[in-house]
Scaffold this motif. Structure first.
Motif, PDB file in Angstrom:
ATOM      1  N   UNK A  33       0.845  -1.209   0.000  1.00 39.00           N
ATOM      2  CA  UNK A  33       0.000   0.000   0.000  1.00 39.00           C
ATOM      3  C   UNK A  33       0.875   1.253   0.000  1.00 39.00           C
ATOM      4  N   UNK A  34       1.939   1.244   0.800  1.00 41.81           N
ATOM      5  CA  UNK A  34       2.849   2.390   0.832  1.00 41.81           C
ATOM      6  C   UNK A  34       3.453   2.642  -0.538  1.00 41.81           C
ATOM      7  N   UNK A  35       3.819   1.560  -1.255  1.00 43.20           N
ATOM      8  CA  UNK A  35       4.385   1.715  -2.594  1.00 43.20           C
ATOM      9  C   UNK A  35       3.379   2.346  -3.555  1.00 43.20           C
ATOM     10  N   UNK A  36       2.135   1.834  -3.531  1.00 40.99           N
ATOM     11  CA  UNK A  36       1.109   2.337  -4.447  1.00 40.99           C
ATOM     12  C   UNK A  36       0.840   3.819  -4.175  1.00 40.99           C
ATOM     13  N   UNK A  37       0.724   4.192  -2.908  1.00 44.75           N
ATOM     14  CA  UNK A  37       0.447   5.590  -2.561  1.00 44.75           C
ATOM     15  C   UNK A  37       1.613   6.501  -2.944  1.00 44.75           C
ATOM     16  N   UNK A  38       2.838   6.022  -2.737  1.00 38.70           N
ATOM     17  CA  UNK A  38       4.006   6.838  -3.097  1.00 38.70           C
ATOM     18  C   UNK A  38       4.059   7.076  -4.597  1.00 38.70           C
TER      19      UNK A  38
END
Length: 654
Positions: free
Chosen positions: A532-537
């Motif tokens: 999720x952190x990757x997608x949001x970044x």
């Protein structure tokens, strides 16, 4: 070797008399071979290379006839000779049991069976080496040495030297020097006999760090073998390969390449060695004596079914622990049978690989929890550990195929093993996956079985097909209702793939995993938060990415242990990366590289962990890896996205 007595030369008159007496009690049918003739035939087969299976069958036929039960000495002689052959064909446990059962009887007979006893001790030593019990091997070789005279001493001396040469305590050198003294002072031995012994002696010198002396001795051995010619035996290859190591250790790089050229290394069409389905080096463990800076050269034999049947450590900058770790790792390697058969016999019989240990093992797959569910379920049904649990893939597959034909749950376990085997052909895996899915429904297996089987050949799927197969499985209400199964599939669908962007619904897939009733430190929950952190970044929502990362409870250094592997976006290599020297000498080869991936998708701390031919392509391969790019990941302070990744880089001539 010439110094090993032939088994057919043994003086067995007393035993043959006993066999003849046993034969009198049960006359052979007209036209049938007598018991003595059958024993002779089995013994002669045991004495010849490649005929041990025939010898084992012959000895077992005699045992079934009852002769062995009628006389203890007959039984002992058969035990020892058959046991040696059992060890020769890799059935070490059976062979050691048979030898140890029969050996006391032969030892009690003194000189009449001295040759049998000596060779039995040697085979027990070789079996001990294969299970990495070097102390037991040295004890057996010492017994063989104690029962030897003259040139008979050479073989046990050399075996002792090779077993002890990583201990650096002087014993290996003493044994090698005695063998060299015997071979150089005994009339009638050939120059090639001297060269064989000198090559082992020089190998001990190399491992002792006496590089200049080793180089001089090996050059003398090469001269005694007739110099660099195009016709070679395994002895010639061993000397030339050792010379390449010695030349490099003496900074004579040009000579090292020339010696390697004359071993034939790096001249195999289509690079079948590079396609191993399992070629994992050992993990670094400095506390146990396996250090990241250690370099090893390991020689192995590859059977046509794709399993490694014999491994010999040739050189290491570490000690015994390092040599054993590299040897045990290579024993577990596997190739597909068609790739193994494509390798010329002389290279399958003896090939050398340059190795280093892995600094960080790859993180567990997101499918690991599903596999654990199935293992627990099989255990609960009373199956226990499968017979293939600790075997290399190539040895396991025949047993898995047999198990697949069993009824009920045992058959399901075999079917799943074949369907997921990297050695099985795609058509077989597809058919076995279908059978396993049907059997899983019949026996009420957990949904985890469907998860594991839903993409039996996922590595060959493109991103769209991969995700479509997983979505179809996720649509099954029973699978969707199981937290681990559903979470695994959602993570796999949302993960980046080579040449395939993350799906538009990636966040929608990840949120239910984060909300699932798992403990806070469950690997699937942590993987979902990192994803999720990757997608949001990537959507430039850095505050959201930071919040998701903070929910993992991990430090920046720990996150690479749980994250999904970034997808390759650019290979990083081209024709200009081919080393000029390798091109000049006509070398082809490959390197398996270990590296980390940074948050921005670049590689770091690149190093070669396996290479063929040794030392030729390492620098060029690291250049290729440095140019590779992966999908970016969100990590606080730019920490690593993924550690301990491995890729093979193949160098083929146009």
């Amino acid at each position: 070797m010439v110094f090993l007595p032939q088994q057919g030369d043994y003086k067995m008159l007393y035993l043959l008399a006993l066999l003849a007496a046993g034969q009198a009690a049960a006359p052979a049918p007209p036209g049938a071979a007598s018991l003595q003739q059958r024993f002779d035939a089995a013994s002669q087969a045991a004495a010849r290379p490649g005929r041990c299976e025939e010898a084992i069958a012959g000895f077992e036929a005699i045992e079934r006839s009852g002769a062995a039960r009628r006389n203890a000495l007959v039984a002992a002689a058969i035990d020892v000779r058959k046991g040696r052959c059992l060890v020769t064909v890799g059935r070490d446990a059976e062979g050691e049991t048979a030898i140890k059962r029969g050996l006391p009887q032969l030892q009690a007979r003194g000189a009449s069976f001295a040759d049998d006893v000596r060779e039995a001790n040697i085979m027990l030593g070789q079996a001990a080496v294969r299970r990495s019990d070097y102390d037991a091997a040295v004890a057996e070789y010492q017994r063989a040495l104690d029962g030897s005279e003259g040139t008979q001493r050479i073989l046990p001396l050399l075996l002792m030297a090779q077993t002890l040469m990583f201990d650096h305590d002087g014993r290996a050198l003493r044994h090698a020097e005695e063998a060299r003294t015997i071979v150089t002072t005994t009339p009638g031995l050939s120059k090639r006999d001297v060269a064989r012994v000198q090559t082992i002696y020089a190998r001990v010198l190399l491992n002792e760090g006496r590089d200049k002396e080793a180089y001089a001795v090996l050059r003398d051995s090469l001269a005694k073998q007739g110099g660099l010619g195009l016709k070679v035996s395994l002895d010639d290859i061993a000397t030339r390969s050792d010379l390449a190591i010695a030349a490099l250790r003496n900074k004579d790089v040009e000579a090292a390449r020339r010696y390697l050229v004359y071993t034939g290394a790096g001249r195999m069409k289509d690079q079948p060695f590079s396609r191993a389905v399992d070629m994992e080096p050992p993990a670094c463990n400095p506390a146990a004596g396996v250090k990241p800076e250690d370099v090893a050269i390991v020689e192995f034999t590859l059977d046509t079914d794709g399993h490694v049947s014999d491994v010999t450590p040739i050189f290491t900058t570490g000690g015994r622990a390092s040599a054993i770790a590299f040897t045990e790792a290579v024993r577990d390697w596997s190739w597909k049978p068609e790739d193994a058969k494509a390798i010329p016999l002389i290279f399958r019989a003896s090939t050398r690989i340059e190795l280093r240990c892995l600094r960080a093992p790859e993180a567990p797959s997101i499918f690991t929890p599903s596999q654990e569910v199935m293992n627990t379920w099989f255990d609960s049904r009373g199956l226990g550990r499968p017979a293939w649990a600790d075997m290399p893939e190539a040895r396991a597959l025949p047993l898995q195929r047999t198990a697949a034909d069993e009824a009920g749950i045992a058959g399901l376990r075999g079917m799943m093993a074949v369907a997921l085997s990297p050695l099985a052909e795609r058509k077989e895996r597809e058919a076995m996956s279908a059978r396993a899915l049907a059997r899983a429904a019949e026996v009420g297996a957990p949904p985890a079985a469907q998860v594991l089987l839903s993409g039996y050949d996922m590595k060959n799927y493109d991103g769209a097909k991969y995700r479509a197969a997983l979505r179809q499985t996720l649509a099954d209400p029973r699978v969707a209702a199981d937290p681990i199964s559903a979470a695994t599939l959602r993570l796999a669908i949302a993960a980046p793939r080579y040449k395939a962007k993350p799906p538009a619904d990636a966040l929608a897939l990840l949120e239910p995993v984060i909300a699932a009733p798992f403990p806070a430190n469950h690997p699937l929950k942590i993987a979902a938060l990192l994803s999720k952190a990757d997608v949001l970044a990537q959507a430039r929502d850095y505050a959201g990415a930071q919040a998701a990362f903070q929910q993992t409870g991990l430090t920046a250094e720990q996150c690479s242990l749980f994250g999904l592997t970034p997808a390759l976006t650019r290979a990083g290599g081209g024709s200009s990366d081919y080393p000029d020297a390798a091109f000049q000498f006509g070398f082809e080869g490959w390197v398996r590289a270990e590296f980390d991936v940074t948050a921005d998708g670049r590689t770091a701390t690149q190093r070669a962990v396996a290479a063929y031919p040794p030392f030729i392509f390492n620098d060029a391969a690291m250049g290729v890896v440095r140019g590779a790019r992966f999908t970016s990941s969100y990590r606080p302070e730019g920490a690593l996205a993924c550690s301990g990744q491995q890729r093979a880089i193949v160098f083929s001539m146009p």
